[in-house]
Design a protein around this motif. Structure first.
Motif, PDB file in Angstrom:
ATOM      1  N   GLY A  70      -2.527  -4.684  -2.040  1.00 25.92           N
ATOM      2  CA  GLY A  70      -1.923  -4.722  -0.707  1.00 25.92           C
ATOM      3  C   GLY A  70      -2.965  -4.577   0.382  1.00 25.92           C
ATOM      4  O   GLY A  70      -2.902  -5.255   1.419  1.00 25.92           O
ATOM      5  N   SER A  71      -3.948  -3.712   0.165  1.00 24.96           N
ATOM      6  CA  SER A  71      -4.999  -3.499   1.164  1.00 24.96           C
ATOM      7  C   SER A  71      -5.775  -4.778   1.444  1.00 24.96           C
ATOM      8  O   SER A  71      -6.177  -5.034   2.589  1.00 24.96           O
ATOM      9  CB  SER A  71      -5.950  -2.405   0.687  1.00 24.96           C
ATOM     10  OG  SER A  71      -6.932  -2.124   1.651  1.00 24.96           O
ATOM     11  N   GLY A  72      -5.985  -5.596   0.405  1.00 25.78           N
ATOM     12  CA  GLY A  72      -6.685  -6.860   0.601  1.00 25.78           C
ATOM     13  C   GLY A  72      -5.947  -7.828   1.499  1.00 25.78           C
ATOM     14  O   GLY A  72      -6.553  -8.752   2.056  1.00 25.78           O
ATOM     15  N   LEU A  73      -4.641  -7.632   1.653  1.00 22.60           N
ATOM     16  CA  LEU A  73      -3.839  -8.486   2.537  1.00 22.60           C
ATOM     17  C   LEU A  73      -3.735  -7.920   3.946  1.00 22.60           C
ATOM     18  O   LEU A  73      -3.031  -8.483   4.780  1.00 22.60           O
ATOM     19  CB  LEU A  73      -2.429  -8.653   1.959  1.00 22.60           C
ATOM     20  CG  LEU A  73      -2.328  -9.229   0.547  1.00 22.60           C
ATOM     21  CD1 LEU A  73      -0.870  -9.316   0.115  1.00 22.60           C
ATOM     22  CD2 LEU A  73      -2.993 -10.592   0.472  1.00 22.60           C
TER      23      LEU A  73
ATOM     24  N   VAL B  20       0.476   8.234   3.509  1.00 20.82           N
ATOM     25  CA  VAL B  20       1.534   7.215   3.508  1.00 20.82           C
ATOM     26  C   VAL B  20       2.186   7.122   4.880  1.00 20.82           C
ATOM     27  O   VAL B  20       2.535   6.023   5.340  1.00 20.82           O
ATOM     28  CB  VAL B  20       2.582   7.526   2.420  1.00 20.82           C
ATOM     29  CG1 VAL B  20       3.777   6.607   2.551  1.00 20.82           C
ATOM     30  CG2 VAL B  20       1.967   7.387   1.037  1.00 20.82           C
ATOM     31  N   ALA B  21       2.339   8.263   5.568  1.00 18.47           N
ATOM     32  CA  ALA B  21       2.943   8.251   6.903  1.00 18.47           C
ATOM     33  C   ALA B  21       2.115   7.406   7.865  1.00 18.47           C
ATOM     34  O   ALA B  21       2.673   6.638   8.681  1.00 18.47           O
ATOM     35  CB  ALA B  21       3.089   9.672   7.434  1.00 18.47           C
ATOM     36  N   PHE B  22       0.794   7.523   7.783  1.00 19.93           N
ATOM     37  CA  PHE B  22      -0.067   6.680   8.625  1.00 19.93           C
ATOM     38  C   PHE B  22       0.120   5.206   8.283  1.00 19.93           C
ATOM     39  O   PHE B  22       0.208   4.347   9.175  1.00 19.93           O
ATOM     40  CB  PHE B  22      -1.540   7.062   8.437  1.00 19.93           C
ATOM     41  CG  PHE B  22      -1.986   8.245   9.238  1.00 19.93           C
ATOM     42  CD1 PHE B  22      -1.925   8.231  10.626  1.00 19.93           C
ATOM     43  CD2 PHE B  22      -2.494   9.376   8.609  1.00 19.93           C
ATOM     44  CE1 PHE B  22      -2.352   9.326  11.373  1.00 19.93           C
ATOM     45  CE2 PHE B  22      -2.925  10.473   9.348  1.00 19.93           C
ATOM     46  CZ  PHE B  22      -2.848  10.447  10.729  1.00 19.93           C
ATOM     47  N   VAL B  23       0.169   4.886   6.990  1.00 14.56           N
ATOM     48  CA  VAL B  23       0.335   3.493   6.571  1.00 14.56           C
ATOM     49  C   VAL B  23       1.685   2.954   7.026  1.00 14.56           C
ATOM     50  O   VAL B  23       1.789   1.820   7.518  1.00 14.56           O
ATOM     51  CB  VAL B  23       0.183   3.368   5.044  1.00 14.56           C
ATOM     52  CG1 VAL B  23       0.497   1.952   4.575  1.00 14.56           C
ATOM     53  CG2 VAL B  23      -1.225   3.764   4.612  1.00 14.56           C
ATOM     54  N   VAL B  24       2.749   3.762   6.877  1.00 14.90           N
ATOM     55  CA  VAL B  24       4.093   3.333   7.308  1.00 14.90           C
ATOM     56  C   VAL B  24       4.124   3.125   8.816  1.00 14.90           C
ATOM     57  O   VAL B  24       4.770   2.186   9.314  1.00 14.90           O
ATOM     58  CB  VAL B  24       5.147   4.359   6.860  1.00 14.90           C
ATOM     59  CG1 VAL B  24       6.494   4.065   7.502  1.00 14.90           C
ATOM     60  CG2 VAL B  24       5.279   4.347   5.335  1.00 14.90           C
ATOM     61  N   ALA B  25       3.433   3.982   9.559  1.00 15.32           N
ATOM     62  CA  ALA B  25       3.356   3.783  11.012  1.00 15.32           C
ATOM     63  C   ALA B  25       2.696   2.443  11.334  1.00 15.32           C
ATOM     64  O   ALA B  25       3.135   1.708  12.229  1.00 15.32           O
ATOM     65  CB  ALA B  25       2.582   4.929  11.656  1.00 15.32           C
ATOM     66  N   GLY B  26       1.641   2.095  10.581  1.00 17.63           N
ATOM     67  CA  GLY B  26       1.031   0.782  10.751  1.00 17.63           C
ATOM     68  C   GLY B  26       1.993  -0.340  10.397  1.00 17.63           C
ATOM     69  O   GLY B  26       2.024  -1.384  11.065  1.00 17.63           O
TER      70      GLY B  26
ATOM     71  N   VAL C 274       0.835  -1.198   0.000  1.00 13.26           N
ATOM     72  CA  VAL C 274       0.000   0.000   0.000  1.00 13.26           C
ATOM     73  C   VAL C 274       0.875   1.255   0.000  1.00 13.26           C
ATOM     74  O   VAL C 274       0.631   2.206  -0.758  1.00 13.26           O
ATOM     75  CB  VAL C 274      -0.942   0.010   1.221  1.00 13.26           C
ATOM     76  CG1 VAL C 274      -1.711   1.329   1.296  1.00 13.26           C
ATOM     77  CG2 VAL C 274      -1.924  -1.151   1.142  1.00 13.26           C
ATOM     78  N   ALA C 275       1.906   1.266   0.854  1.00  8.23           N
ATOM     79  CA  ALA C 275       2.791   2.431   0.922  1.00  8.23           C
ATOM     80  C   ALA C 275       3.491   2.672  -0.420  1.00  8.23           C
ATOM     81  O   ALA C 275       3.577   3.805  -0.897  1.00  8.23           O
ATOM     82  CB  ALA C 275       3.818   2.236   2.036  1.00  8.23           C
ATOM     83  N   VAL C 276       3.990   1.589  -1.039  1.00  3.83           N
ATOM     84  CA  VAL C 276       4.665   1.721  -2.334  1.00  3.83           C
ATOM     85  C   VAL C 276       3.673   2.196  -3.400  1.00  3.83           C
ATOM     86  O   VAL C 276       3.976   3.079  -4.221  1.00  3.83           O
ATOM     87  CB  VAL C 276       5.303   0.382  -2.748  1.00  3.83           C
ATOM     88  CG1 VAL C 276       5.789   0.431  -4.189  1.00  3.83           C
ATOM     89  CG2 VAL C 276       6.462   0.041  -1.815  1.00  3.83           C
ATOM     90  N   GLY C 277       2.465   1.627  -3.397  1.00  2.00           N
ATOM     91  CA  GLY C 277       1.462   2.019  -4.383  1.00  2.00           C
ATOM     92  C   GLY C 277       1.064   3.481  -4.267  1.00  2.00           C
ATOM     93  O   GLY C 277       0.921   4.177  -5.271  1.00  2.00           O
ATOM     94  N   LEU C 278       0.923   3.962  -3.035  1.00  2.00           N
ATOM     95  CA  LEU C 278       0.558   5.367  -2.848  1.00  2.00           C
ATOM     96  C   LEU C 278       1.712   6.295  -3.232  1.00  2.00           C
ATOM     97  O   LEU C 278       1.498   7.368  -3.806  1.00  2.00           O
ATOM     98  CB  LEU C 278       0.140   5.623  -1.392  1.00  2.00           C
ATOM     99  CG  LEU C 278      -1.133   4.915  -0.940  1.00  2.00           C
ATOM    100  CD1 LEU C 278      -1.460   5.282   0.501  1.00  2.00           C
ATOM    101  CD2 LEU C 278      -2.304   5.259  -1.845  1.00  2.00           C
TER     102      LEU C 278
END
Length: 501
Positions: free
Chosen positions: A399-402, A467-473, A366-370
């Protein structure tokens, strides 16, 4: 979803799931269809409204902060009422609460469509979110009540499919409605579409949904109204300085963050007291003693803060910045939803084999895609950006589906069965609260940049925050993976050589 899905559903399987002497209700599949249509409506209103935001902005002359409240207010109200509504359905009857919530949802949808001001619309959306929170936990509880064994698995699988479809078709359906009714007033039909569905569901629900034999009186304290109030005001106070950042000049607004921390601390103290006194809190804090559970809750809160805000800023950028129609904008963001729907089923099958590393891979994708989406907007400026972002959004969606379903499986895997319903409801509440926080934070950055730097720069900066939120996750997922490996290594070292051999 809420407590009713497991805590009480398991206790009622012998009586609630059958009519008479253990005979399955012959109307159960038709009743399930009613539940699925209602679930589709409440979840559709999460995604369908995104493409209507520019139309709402023009039609009602809506300020930027109110656009954020249209989305985050719905998510917040939805999440706060999930667990209390589940308890209310168990106690007073799931059919009765389902019908009350559906009636309120239909009426509030009509109020949204008839809104004459942005304040009117925001208030109606809050009521609509509350009503959605009433309906949603009854669906999972009714499935538990009406089905057993393999049939229950099929029913929950159908509900999962409806969740995916509602997310995927929301932008497209919204775009088609606005295209057909016109940009100025078309947004109203995004809400009016719920009226015929709601009326049909109400008529069929009264006829087909089963009663709850164990229903009886409920005490107000069992719904923990003070806990709901403290959590709601705490999160609301946290959101205010971000959403109103441009409307409230000066730095004094940031003092609200101190008040938010105090309110949330008071919420935690009150919930702990409820647990010690034996009353039912909104959130059972004992669950957070389970390492995999609290890490999973934190991960999904951060992820929902990141990925739900993407649709918010993308539709605004495409429609207001690049002058796409609502339908074109809906088509442009559909690849993310399609990718998520495609990957969700394999993700559910693979999580038992790979565990939390699978979720980490999904978050990284997800991070790479965004990040690639932001790059695509730079490389293909102008109206071609929508086509350029399709492939990276599809990759991010895969990625989100995973992430979502596998994370739920792992987060609840070590939770005692007796508290599974409460744990699931808390996890859902975290998702909705995360959505509200993400829309507030990303939206404040996005709108701060629009005026000075233009739509493209604003979109870039908004994506960076998402992306920062996703990377934090992702960091939380990696911490869980590392902690699990260290635990296994300590376990191996603690085994005596003779025993190991």
């Amino acid at each position: 979803m809420a407590e009713s899905a497991a805590d009480r559903g398991s206790a009622g399987r012998g009586t609630d799931s059958a009519s008479g002497h253990g005979t399955p209700d012959p109307r159960r599949w038709r009743a399930l269809a009613v539940c699925l249509v209602a679930g589709f409506m409440t979840l559709l209103d999460v995604s369908i409204v995104n493409v209507a935001l520019p139309s709402i902005r023009e039609g009602l002359h809506t300020p930027e902060s109110d656009l954020q409240w249209v989305l985050s207010g719905y998510a917040l109200a939805f999440g706060l009422f999930l667990i209390p509504a589940g308890r209310l359905g168990d106690a007073r009857g799931r059919r009765a609460v389902f019908m009350a919530g559906l009636t309120l949802f239909t009426l509030s949808s009509a109020a949204c469509g008839a809104a004459q001001s942005s304040l009117w619309l925001v208030i109606a959306r809050l009521v609509q979110g509350l009503a959605g929170g009433m309906v949603s936990p009854q669906i999972s509880a009714l499935i538990q009540q009406m089905f057993q064994g393999r049939e229950r698995g099929r029913a929950f699988g159908m509900f999962g499919t409806v969740v995916g479809i509602s997310t995927a078709v929301g932008p497209l359906l919204g775009g088609l409605l606005i295209q057909a009714a016109g940009a100025e007033e078309g947004w109203r039909w995004v809400f009016y579409v719920n009226l015929p569905l709601g009326l049909i569901c109400l008529l069929l629900a009264r006829r087909l949904l089963p009663d709850t034999p164990s229903a009886g009186p409920v005490r107000l304290r069992d719904l923990d109204p003070l806990g709901v109030l403290l959590l709601g005001t705490g999160v609301l106070t946290l959101l205010l300085p971000f959403v109103q950042s441009r409307q409230w000049p000066g730095d004094g607004k940031w003092l609200l963050l101190i008040l938010a921390v105090a309110l949330l601390a008071a919420f935690v103290a009150w919930e702990g007291r409820c647990g010690r006194r034996g009353t039912q809190p909104v959130i059972d804090l004992r669950l957070f003693r389970v390492r995999s559970y609290w890490l999973g809750c934190l991960l999904i809160l951060l992820y929902f803060a990141g990925f739900t805000s993407i649709f918010f800023i993308t539709t605004l950028y495409l429609q207001s910045g690049l002058h796409y129609t609502a339908l074109q904008a809906g088509l442009a963001i559909t690849p993310f939803a399609l990718g998520s729907a495609v990957a969700a089923s394999p993700g559910g099958r693979l999580v038992g084999r790979f565990g939390r590393p699978l979720v980490a891979v999904g978050l990284a994708a997800v991070a790479v895609g965004l990040g690639a989406t932001a790059l695509a907007v730079h490389l293909v400026p102008g109206r071609g950006a929508g086509w350029a972002m399709a492939a990276p959004l599809l990759f991010a969606g895969l990625g989100s589906g995973l992430v979502i379903a596998p994370n739920q499986t792992l987060t609840l895997s070590e939770v005692p069965v007796a508290t599974a319903g409460s744990a699931g409801g808390t996890l859902q509440t975290g998702q909705r609260v995360g959505s509200a926080i993400g829309i507030a934070a990303v939206g404040s950055v996005f709108f701060a940049r629009v005026g000075s730097d233009g739509w493209s720069s604003a979109y870039d900066h908004g994506l960076v925050v998402s992306v920062a939120f996703v990377v934090a996750g992702l960091l939380v997922a990696l911490a869980d993976v590392g902690g699990a490996r260290r635990g296994r290594n300590r376990g191996r070292r603690s085994v005596p050589p003779a025993a190991a051999s």
